[in-house]
Design a protein around this motif. Structure first.
Motif, PDB file in Angstrom:
ATOM      1  N   THR A  14      38.368  39.681  46.089  1.00 33.83           N
ATOM      2  CA  THR A  14      39.114  39.499  44.839  1.00 33.83           C
ATOM      3  C   THR A  14      38.661  38.225  44.141  1.00 33.83           C
ATOM      4  OG1 THR A  14      41.033  40.675  45.701  1.00 33.83           O
ATOM      5  CG2 THR A  14      41.410  39.225  43.827  1.00 33.83           C
ATOM      6  N   SER A  15      38.519  37.156  44.897  1.00 28.85           N
ATOM      7  CA  SER A  15      38.069  35.890  44.332  1.00 28.85           C
ATOM      8  C   SER A  15      36.678  36.016  43.733  1.00 28.85           C
ATOM      9  CB  SER A  15      38.091  34.814  45.413  1.00 28.85           C
ATOM     10  OG  SER A  15      37.598  33.604  44.912  1.00 28.85           O
ATOM     11  N   LYS A  16      35.783  36.658  44.464  1.00 24.15           N
ATOM     12  CA  LYS A  16      34.407  36.830  43.987  1.00 24.15           C
ATOM     13  C   LYS A  16      34.373  37.678  42.721  1.00 24.15           C
ATOM     14  CE  LYS A  16      30.069  36.048  44.883  1.00 24.15           C
ATOM     15  NZ  LYS A  16      29.519  34.720  44.701  1.00 24.15           N
ATOM     16  N   SER A  18      36.746  38.045  40.553  1.00 26.42           N
ATOM     17  CA  SER A  18      37.402  37.292  39.473  1.00 26.42           C
ATOM     18  C   SER A  18      36.446  36.336  38.777  1.00 26.42           C
ATOM     19  CB  SER A  18      38.592  36.506  40.024  1.00 26.42           C
ATOM     20  OG  SER A  18      39.595  37.385  40.454  1.00 26.42           O
ATOM     21  N   GLU A  19      35.422  35.892  39.477  1.00 30.50           N
ATOM     22  CA  GLU A  19      34.454  34.963  38.890  1.00 30.50           C
ATOM     23  C   GLU A  19      33.709  35.573  37.708  1.00 30.50           C
ATOM     24  OE1 GLU A  19      31.841  33.697  42.009  1.00 30.50           O
ATOM     25  OE2 GLU A  19      33.455  32.751  43.146  1.00 30.50           O
ATOM     26  N   SER A  20      33.568  36.888  37.674  1.00 30.59           N
ATOM     27  CA  SER A  20      32.784  37.524  36.620  1.00 30.59           C
ATOM     28  C   SER A  20      33.641  38.326  35.640  1.00 30.59           C
ATOM     29  CB  SER A  20      31.725  38.439  37.247  1.00 30.59           C
ATOM     30  OG  SER A  20      32.348  39.438  38.021  1.00 30.59           O
ATOM     31  N   GLU A  22      36.521  38.214  32.564  1.00 27.19           N
ATOM     32  CA  GLU A  22      37.279  37.451  31.581  1.00 27.19           C
ATOM     33  C   GLU A  22      38.446  38.312  31.126  1.00 27.19           C
ATOM     34  OE1 GLU A  22      35.152  35.568  28.418  1.00 27.19           O
ATOM     35  OE2 GLU A  22      33.348  35.407  29.640  1.00 27.19           O
TER      36      GLU A  22
END
Length: 53
Positions: A14-16, A18-20, A22
């Protein structure tokens, strides 16, 4: 019945992801992916259908 995925792995993925992403105008996280073929789309739909029961 499938077992639940490891929470730490889900959190990390989920974190990874979320990085891409917007958020859109309403603050929702859109997800757009490109698949290599119609067969890949069918495979994804089959997997989701199994998971969602």
């Amino acid at each position: 019945m499938a077992t639940e995925p490891d929470k730490a792995k889900v959190d990390a993925l989920t974190s990874k992801l979320s990085e891409s992403i917007e958020p859109d105008e309403q603050g929702r996280p859109p997800l757009k992916i490109s698949l290599p073929s119609d067969e890949a789309l069918r495979d994804l739909a089959s997997t989701l259908a199994r998971r969602l029961g």
